[in-house]
Every structure is written in structure tokens, then in C-alpha cells.
Design a protein around this motif. Structure first.
Motif, mmCIF file in Angstrom:
data_model
loop_
_atom_site.group_PDB
_atom_site.id
_atom_site.type_symbol
_atom_site.label_atom_id
_atom_site.label_comp_id
_atom_site.label_asym_id
_atom_site.label_seq_id
_atom_site.Cartn_x
_atom_site.Cartn_y
_atom_site.Cartn_z
ATOM 1 N N GLN A 1 0.842 -1.201 0.000
ATOM 2 C CA GLN A 1 0.000 0.000 0.000
ATOM 3 C C GLN A 1 0.878 1.253 0.000
ATOM 4 O OE1 GLN A 1 -3.372 -0.121 -0.276
ATOM 5 N NE2 GLN A 1 -3.033 -2.335 -0.455
ATOM 6 N N PRO A 2 0.478 2.283 -0.729
ATOM 7 C CA PRO A 2 1.252 3.541 -0.741
ATOM 8 C C PRO A 2 1.350 4.121 0.664
ATOM 9 C CG PRO A 2 -0.414 3.527 -2.487
ATOM 10 C CD PRO A 2 -0.700 2.343 -1.623
ATOM 11 N N GLY A 3 2.549 4.559 1.010
ATOM 12 C CA GLY A 3 2.757 5.200 2.307
ATOM 13 C C GLY A 3 2.795 4.255 3.484
ATOM 14 N N ILE A 4 2.755 2.939 3.231
ATOM 15 C CA ILE A 4 2.712 1.968 4.335
ATOM 16 C C ILE A 4 4.024 1.928 5.108
ATOM 17 C CG2 ILE A 4 3.488 0.073 2.860
ATOM 18 C CD1 ILE A 4 1.094 -0.159 5.882
ATOM 19 N N LYS A 5 5.132 2.371 4.506
ATOM 20 C CA LYS A 5 6.433 2.138 5.110
ATOM 21 C C LYS A 5 6.543 2.691 6.523
ATOM 22 C CE LYS A 5 6.770 0.240 1.403
ATOM 23 N NZ LYS A 5 5.877 -0.862 1.463
ATOM 24 N N LEU A 6 5.874 3.839 6.770
ATOM 25 C CA LEU A 6 5.925 4.393 8.118
ATOM 26 C C LEU A 6 5.128 3.536 9.101
ATOM 27 C CD1 LEU A 6 5.580 8.194 7.285
ATOM 28 C CD2 LEU A 6 7.664 6.915 7.814
ATOM 29 N N GLY A 7 4.208 2.745 8.549
ATOM 30 C CA GLY A 7 3.403 1.891 9.422
ATOM 31 C C GLY A 7 3.708 0.424 9.249
ATOM 32 N N VAL A 8 4.924 0.114 8.780
ATOM 33 C CA VAL A 8 5.255 -1.280 8.498
ATOM 34 C C VAL A 8 5.249 -2.131 9.775
ATOM 35 C CG1 VAL A 8 7.755 -0.926 8.648
ATOM 36 C CG2 VAL A 8 6.856 -2.787 7.258
ATOM 37 N N ARG A 9 5.713 -1.564 10.870
ATOM 38 C CA ARG A 9 5.691 -2.313 12.132
ATOM 39 C C ARG A 9 4.257 -2.640 12.548
ATOM 40 N NH1 ARG A 9 10.256 -2.476 15.447
ATOM 41 N NH2 ARG A 9 12.061 -1.359 14.623
ATOM 42 N N LYS A 10 3.355 -1.681 12.288
ATOM 43 C CA LYS A 10 1.944 -1.915 12.634
ATOM 44 C C LYS A 10 1.368 -3.043 11.789
ATOM 45 C CE LYS A 10 -2.448 0.548 13.185
ATOM 46 N NZ LYS A 10 -3.147 1.839 13.019
ATOM 47 N N ALA A 11 1.737 -3.086 10.482
ATOM 48 C CA ALA A 11 1.253 -4.160 9.606
ATOM 49 C C ALA A 11 1.750 -5.509 10.104
ATOM 50 C CB ALA A 11 1.716 -3.908 8.171
ATOM 51 N N TYR A 12 3.015 -5.557 10.503
ATOM 52 C CA TYR A 12 3.575 -6.798 11.035
ATOM 53 C C TYR A 12 2.898 -7.179 12.345
ATOM 54 C CZ TYR A 12 7.407 -8.144 7.958
ATOM 55 O OH TYR A 12 8.133 -8.629 6.904
ATOM 56 N N ALA A 13 2.696 -6.182 13.210
ATOM 57 C CA ALA A 13 2.076 -6.452 14.510
ATOM 58 C C ALA A 13 0.678 -7.041 14.330
ATOM 59 C CB ALA A 13 2.019 -5.170 15.332
ATOM 60 N N SER A 14 -0.086 -6.491 13.371
ATOM 61 C CA SER A 14 -1.447 -7.000 13.127
ATOM 62 C C SER A 14 -1.395 -8.447 12.652
ATOM 63 C CB SER A 14 -2.151 -6.129 12.069
ATOM 64 O OG SER A 14 -2.289 -4.803 12.520
ATOM 65 N N THR A 15 -0.450 -8.741 11.760
ATOM 66 C CA THR A 15 -0.316 -10.114 11.256
ATOM 67 C C THR A 15 0.011 -11.074 12.394
ATOM 68 O OG1 THR A 15 0.412 -9.359 9.074
ATOM 69 C CG2 THR A 15 0.984 -11.604 9.694
ATOM 70 N N PHE A 16 0.982 -10.723 13.215
ATOM 71 C CA PHE A 16 1.379 -11.617 14.303
ATOM 72 C C PHE A 16 0.289 -11.719 15.368
ATOM 73 C CE2 PHE A 16 5.593 -11.323 12.475
ATOM 74 C CZ PHE A 16 6.103 -12.594 12.721
ATOM 75 N N ASP A 17 -0.478 -10.648 15.573
ATOM 76 C CA ASP A 17 -1.605 -10.736 16.515
ATOM 77 C C ASP A 17 -2.614 -11.769 16.037
ATOM 78 O OD1 ASP A 17 -0.553 -8.888 18.225
ATOM 79 O OD2 ASP A 17 -1.739 -7.187 17.462
ATOM 80 N N ARG A 18 -2.892 -11.783 14.715
ATOM 81 C CA ARG A 18 -3.846 -12.757 14.176
ATOM 82 C C ARG A 18 -3.273 -14.175 14.252
ATOM 83 N NH1 ARG A 18 -4.457 -8.623 10.333
ATOM 84 N NH2 ARG A 18 -3.160 -9.744 8.826
ATOM 85 N N LEU A 19 -1.984 -14.310 13.988
ATOM 86 C CA LEU A 19 -1.352 -15.634 14.087
ATOM 87 C C LEU A 19 -1.416 -16.151 15.519
ATOM 88 C CD1 LEU A 19 1.797 -15.051 11.843
ATOM 89 C CD2 LEU A 19 -0.140 -16.535 11.297
ATOM 90 N N ARG A 20 -1.136 -15.266 16.473
ATOM 91 C CA ARG A 20 -1.200 -15.686 17.878
ATOM 92 C C ARG A 20 -2.624 -16.047 18.277
ATOM 93 N NH1 ARG A 20 3.400 -12.261 18.849
ATOM 94 N NH2 ARG A 20 2.118 -10.414 18.545
ATOM 95 N N GLU A 21 -3.590 -15.270 17.784
ATOM 96 C CA GLU A 21 -4.994 -15.561 18.105
ATOM 97 C C GLU A 21 -5.389 -16.925 17.551
ATOM 98 O OE1 GLU A 21 -8.654 -15.310 19.709
ATOM 99 O OE2 GLU A 21 -6.915 -14.026 20.110
ATOM 100 N N GLY A 22 -4.909 -17.252 16.338
ATOM 101 C CA GLY A 22 -5.184 -18.562 15.764
ATOM 102 C C GLY A 22 -4.601 -19.681 16.611
ATOM 103 N N LEU A 23 -3.378 -19.476 17.094
ATOM 104 C CA LEU A 23 -2.759 -20.481 17.956
ATOM 105 C C LEU A 23 -3.534 -20.648 19.265
ATOM 106 C CD1 LEU A 23 1.156 -20.161 17.831
ATOM 107 C CD2 LEU A 23 -0.208 -22.216 17.530
#
Length: 698
Positions: free
Chosen positions: A498-520
Motif C-alpha cells: 500500500q502507498p505510504g505503508i512504510k511508516l506503518g510497516v511495524r503496525k502491519a507486522y504487529a497486526s499479522t502476528f496478533d492474528r497468528l497468535r490468536e489462531g494459535l
């Protein structure tokens, strides 16, 4: 005297400049054993090599004992599918266990020379290229696979332009350039290994596409020649397969290039280095921690507290401080100051920073110069590797051994207990028939047949329980399955594009890992429901049908959540400001996500494997007890028939049961003996010669 030629390790010891240094300077603190070995006029033992040999001997002996135990259990019908699977996994782990040591450094820190000194001095010359300037241009793994002939395999750098992660390229051997090796010809080996330092001259646009040129960080870019071209590595990755004694034992050496090359290969940074059992970070003793050294440490090597002991920092090239114009005390004080400063900057304990001279250590080993070896301090580093790497690895394996053998013994003991109880029931029945007439014996037969009919009718209830069990289990498999993980990786890739995502890249990663942890956590909750259901059902079956079922230990999915935390931290460490600009390139972000997917696949496959083994343990336990119960009915009916046919049959059958009870006692004792051999074998003292003695105990 004059200084030794760094390119000639075979130069006679008498031609090496070595000031008269006091014992403290030669060996440093905590090296009394090494001093003693040197004072006796022999080279100090290479303790890492010796301890690794002992570790390999223990693994081989343990694998052989496991195989013998498996055969013994099979011979006595004690090997159900779950126990067999547990044994197979444990034996496979023992036979194929690898210990990876990663050597990481910026260019010109003497890394390849140090590897030569520790692992390849037996060739009496350099094997890894270690001349001045840049030598290791691509990450190089040294290991041993008996299925592959001795060879050097090189993956072309152009593969970076394609989407497949490095792990997938390993599965396509025809895409690698192969150079066959003659392990008996050190000169040919050294010449072949020179290929890892090969380069290509490319345009800036090509370098940019390959990940070696970034307009926004010009200080990290390679130097541009007069013709406008820049140098980049010719190869992306190198795999060396040779039958070196340590590599045959399961050691894997990872030799990494400098900061620019590390940063261009996310899979190396977020997968290989974090999973290494030990990381040796090499600095130059004369310069200490430079800006680029600190960048490597902060972005790629800082470990969690529980993994900090697996990080060793080497202050290499201390021989540059050996100065005839300085007193030994002054030299020692200079080394001590550099060591303390380095430990403080990197946030380590001082004992984790080890001053050595890899080049002088290699010279000393090649020329059998004990005094020079002591002065190089190489044995101190080898001891630290031995106690740190091997000690940690043995601790992990010992824990796996203890829990698995304990559960295996419990399962086998339970089967023996069922047989013992069935024999006791038969004994009571048969003794009750003494002096009874034919009608009583017929009545006994009718009662056994009625019990058998009721037992057969229980099959419907057991089938219903299994149906519910499998339905819940499918939910767990879906949550931990490949499709779920692929969907998460696709969402992360889309978010990073997504355009401009680079400043929020940590947030994108955090959301992904939150969903992975929730699945576990959902998988863990469903597993807990299955465990509760199994416990209740087994208790009911035990009460109604006299079984001795016990729900197997629930899989520990929480530890995989901890693994996710470690992976997330390694990625966050990599997503610092220095890499924010790289993430603006879609192809770089894609490579990072593919590297993440490779690491996650290993975690999820391990979790699924544990769930499958748990399911198999529950099913196999039930199947085994159903099978034993059916056999018991058959034996009871057979005994009644024999008693009806011959008057002497009753006493004969009672004597047979007594004999079988004694045999069960012997089996139980033998089971205890075989399993105690597995849990009590001392790791450090295991010897290869011990293996033949095992056969006698079987």
C-alpha cells in the motif's frame, strides 16, 4: 626475528615474532587447563572438537539403543503405532540433529581465517579464502550430507530477481553451479573455495534490482568504477558438502559476508542467523566496535536474555598489539581495555568477549607451536564454544529424551498392567472352577460369552466419541494448516504494497502476528476441549469396562506462541530506520515476507506434528486396550474349552497363567532396564566403543 607472513601459515615457528609474554597475557583468565597443557610441551586440546566428538558418540549410541528398544517392544507386542511414531521421531532427531555455528563480521575482520584455525588446521594450510580485502562475498554453509558427493554448490545471484525464497532454491539442485571436490587434495579444496569470493561487475540499475544499491543510503553502496559499473557478488549462496569429521557429526558452519550483503538477503537475517545455536561475532582488536560493526550487532544479532549466552564476540587480530616497544603488561592492559569497552558498548558480560589471534592460532596448529597457540588464545575461544554451544544443545536433547522416554515407558507399562490384570481375573475364575461339575463350567462359558457380547456392543459408543474427537481435531488442523498461513502472508504482502505503508510497516507486522497468535490460542482452546472430552470418556470407559486408559499429555501449543514472539522480534529488529527505505521497494518487501513464510512454515509444521502425535497416542492407547480385551476373551473361552475336554486341563491352565505372570514380571524389569539405559547414558562420557555392549542387554 620478523613478523610472520600472514599468507604463509606453514612458515616455521622459529620465524614468527613472539614477544616474551607472561602467562596471564598468553592465556587470559580462566584458562588454567590450557596453560597446563602448554607447560607439558604439547598442543592444548581443541576442546570444542573433542566435546563435539563426544556429543556425536552419545547421539549415535542413543540412536542405537532406541532402535534396539523398538525391536524389543515389537518382539513382545508392546509397540503400538503411537509408541512407534514417538521412537521413530526421537531416533530421527538423534541421528540428524544439527548444530549450527554462525560466524558474522564486517569485511576484513579475519573471519575466514578464524574458521580455518578452528576447523581446518588439520589440512596444514588455508582452506577457506582468507587473503586481504573482501573474501567471503556470499553466505556460505559448510555441512555434510552422505547422500550428496563432496562438492561446492553455488546459487547464481540472478535468482534474487525471481520470487522463490532461498529455501525453495535448495530443492532445485539443477539451478546451482556444482564444483566437485577432492577431499584428499587440500590445494584443490582451497582453489575451489576461492569461488565464494567471485564478483560480477554490473550497472547501477542491475545492482539496484539485486538489492545492492540504494539511492537513499549512498554510504552503504559499493564503489562505482570509472566505467560506471559496480561490484556485486557473483553468487547468492554457497553450500559446501565435505566429510570433515565435525561436519559428519552434525556441525554446520555458516560463514556470512558483511553488512551490505547481509542486509540484501532477508532470509539470511531473519531465518538462518536467528536459528543458529551459537553466533560468533568478530571484531578487529585494533579498531574495536566500528559504526558498521555496531549496525550489524543492533540490527541482526542482539539476542533475548535467555539466548544471550549463545552470542560470543571475538576481538580478533590481537597480534597487531604485540609490540616489541611495549612491555607485556602494557600490551595486556591495552587488550583488557578494549575488551571491557567492547563488552560495555554491546551490552554483554566481559567473559563473552574473547581476544584471539586467528591467524597466529592457525600458524601455531600448522607448525605445532604450543607457545604460539597459547599466545593466540584460540583454545580459550574453543573452550567457550564447547561449553556454550554443546552445553546448550545437550540440555535441549536431554529434555527431549527425558520426557519422551518417560511417556513411552508409561505406555508400555500400562499394556503390561492390562495383561497382568487379565491374567489375575483368569486365575480367580479358574481356581473357582476346582471341584465344580460340568454344568457350572458351562454356566461360566455362557457368562464369558455374555460379557464378550456386551463389550462388542460398546463399539458404537467408542465410535461416537471418536467422531466428535475428529471433528474438533479438524478445527485444530485448519487453524494450524498451510492455507491459513498462506492467507495471512498474502494479507501482509498486500498491506506492505500500500502507498505510504512504510511508516506503518511495524503496525502491519504487529497486526499479522496478533492474528497468528490468536489462531494459535484458538487451536490451544480447542485442544483443551478435546483433552477434557478424552479425560471424561476414558474415565467412563475405565469404570464400565475395566480399562486403564489415561488421556495423553496435551500438546504444548503455548511454546509455539513463544516461537512466534521470537520471530516477530527478529523481524522488528530488522525493520529499523536503516531498512525503512529498502521496504519502499516492493520486491524487497516480498522477499522479506517470503522469508517470514519459510520460518513460520517450520513452526506450524512442528505444532501440527505434535497435535498429530497426541491424537495418535490417544487412539493407539484405546486400540491397544480393545485388542488386549478381545484377546483376553479369546483366552478365557479357550481355557474353558480345554477344561471341558480334559480333567487335567484346569491345573495345566493355572500353571500356564502362573508362568505368564512370571514372564510379565521379567518383561517389566527388562523394560525398566532398557529405558533407564536411555535416560542415564552420560552425554559427555559416551564413547563410540560402547555401542557393541548394547546388543548384549537386548
Amino acid at each position: 626475528m620478523r613478523n610472520a607472513d600472514p599468507d604463509d601459515p606453514a612458515r616455521p615457528a622459529s620465524d614468527v615474532f613472539l614477544p616474551a609474554l607472561p602467562e596471564k597475557l598468553i592465556c587470559g583468565e580462566g584458562a588454567d587447563a590450557i596453560v597446563k597443557a602448554g607447560s607439558e610441551g604439547s598442543l592444548a586440546s581443541t576442546s570444542f572438537n573433542e566435546q563435539f566428538d563426544q556429543h556425536g558418540a552419545w547421539r549415535r549410541e542413543f540412536a542405537l539403543r532406541l532402535k534396539l528398544l523398538s525391536e524389543w517392544l515389537k518382539d513382545h507386542d508392546l509397540l503400538d503405532s503411537a509408541v512407534e511414531e514417538r521412537l521413530r521421531r526421537l531416533e530421527g532427531q538423534m541421528r540428524t540433529d544439527k548444530v549450527m555455528v554462525a560466524f558474522v563480521a564486517e569485511f576484513s575482520r579475519g573471519k575466514s581465517e578464524l574458521i580455518n584455525a578452528i576447523f581446518f588446521a588439520g589440512y596444514k594450510r588455508r582452506i577457506m579464502p582468507a587473503s586481504a580485502g573482501r573474501t567471503t562475498m556470499c553466505p556460505t554453509e559448510l555441512g555434510y550430507d552422505p547422500e550428496v558427493p563432496p562438492c561446492l554448490r553455488l546459487l547464481p545471484i540472478e535468482t534474487r530477481l525471481q520470487p522463490q525464497p532461498l529455501m525453495e532454491w535448495r530443492m532445485v539442485p539443477e539451478k546451482w553451479t556444482r564444483v566437485d571436490l577432492d577431499v584428499n587434495d587440500p590445494a584443490q579444496l582451497a582453489q575451489a573455495f576461492e569461488k565464494v569470493s567471485e564478483i560480477r561487475r554490473v550497472t547501477v540499475d542491475e545492482a539496484k534490482a539485486l538489492g545492492f544499491w540504494h539511492e537513499d543510503s549512498p554510504e552503504d553502496n559499493p564503489i562505482q568504477g570509472n566505467d560506471g559499473l559496480v561490484e556485486v557478488p557473483k553468487w547468492r549462496h554457497a553450500l559446501i558438502n565435505i566429510a570433515h569429521p565435525l561436519l559428519k557429526q552434525g556441525l554446520v558452519i555458516l560463514d556470512t559476508p558483511g553488512l551490505n550483503a547481509i542486509g540484501a538477503e532477508p532470509e539470511l537475517t531473519v531465518n538462518l542467523i536467528p536459528q543458529a545455536h551459537a553466533v560468533v561475532f568478530i571484531l578487529a582488536a585494533d579498531t574495536g566496535v566500528t559504526k558498521s560493526d555496531l549496525a550489524i550487532w543492533r540490527e541482526h544479532l542482539i539476542a533475548e536474555d535467555n539466548a544471550a549466552d549463545s552470542r560470543l564476540v571475538v576481538l580478533n587480530k590481537i597480534d597487531t598489539m604485540w609490540d616489541a616497544l611495549s612491555t607485556p603488561a602494557q600490551v595486556q592492559a591495552q587488550i583488557d581495555r578494549q575488551r571491557a569497552t567492547t563488552a560495555e558498548i554491546l551490552g554483554l558480560k566481559e567473559h563473552q568477549v574473547i581476544p584471539v589471534s586467528g591467524q597466529k592460532g592457525l600458524v601455531a596448529k600448522v607448525s605445532s607451536n604450543a607457545e604460539l597457540l597459547m599466545a593466540s588464545r584460540l583454545p580459550v575461544l574453543e573452550q567457550a564454544l564447547a561449553h556454550g554451544v554443546m552445553g546448550q544443545r545437550q540440555k535441549i536433547l536431554r529434555a527431549a529424551v527425558g520426557s519422551n522416554i518417560s511417556e513411552l515407558r508409561t505406555e508400555a507399562t500400562r499394556v503390561l498392567g492390562i495383561r497382568r490384570r487379565d491374567l489375575a481375573e483368569q486365575m480367580v475364575e479358574l481356581k473357582g472352577l476346582r471341584g465344580k461339575n460340568t454344568s457350572v463350567i458351562k454356566h461360566m462359558r455362557a457368562r464369558i460369552e455374555q460379557e464378550q457380547g456386551e463389550f462388542d456392543a460398546s463399539g458404537a459408543k467408542i465410535h461416537a466419541v471418536r467422531s466428535v474427537h475428529l471433528r474438533l481435531l479438524r478445527e485444530v488442523f485448519t487453524l494450524l494448516g498451510t492455507q491459513t498461513m498462506k492467507a495471512e502472508m498474502a494479507d501482509l504482502t498486500n498491506a506492505l504494497r500500500q502507498p505510504g505503508i512504510k511508516l506503518g510497516v511495524r503496525k502491519a507486522y504487529a497486526s499479522t502476528f496478533d492474528r497468528l497468535r490468536e489462531g494459535l490460542r484458538k487451536a490451544e482452546k480447542t485442544s483443551a476441549e478435546i483433552q477434557t472430552m478424552l479425560t471424561g470418556t476414558f474415565r467412563q470407559l475405565n469404570a464400565e469396562y475395566g480399562f486403564s486408559l489415561q488421556a495423553p499429555r496435551e500438546p504444548d501449543l503455548a511454546r509455539y506462541e513463544r516461537d512466534l514472539d521470537l520471530v516477530e522480534r527478529s523481524h522488528n529488529q530488522y525493520l529499523g530506520v536503516s531498512n525503512a527505505l529498502k521496504l519502499a521497494q516492493p520486491e524487497f518487501a516480498d522477499r522479506l515476507v517470503r522469508a517470514l513464510a519459510t520460518r513460520l512454515r517450520v513452526i506450524y509444521e512442528s505444532a501440527l506434528g505434535e497435535v498429530e502425535l497426541w491424537n495418535k497416542s490417544a487412539a493407539a492407547q484405546l486400540d491397544a486396550q480393545l485388542r488386549e480385551r478381545r484377546r483376553n476373551f479369546g483366552r478365557r473361552l479357550e481355557a474353558i474349552e480345554r477344561i471341558q475336554q480334559a480333567a487335567s486341563g484346569l491345573d495345566d491352565r493355572i500353571a500356564e497363567i502362573e508362568s505368564q505372570e512370571n514372564a510379565l514380571d521379567l518383561l517389566d524389569a527388562k523394560l525398566g532396564e532398557l529405558t533407564s539405559h536411555l535416560t542415564n547414558t552420560p552425554m559427555a562420557a559416551a564413547k563410540p566403543a560402547a555401542a557393541p555392549a548394547i546388543a548384549k542387554t537386548a
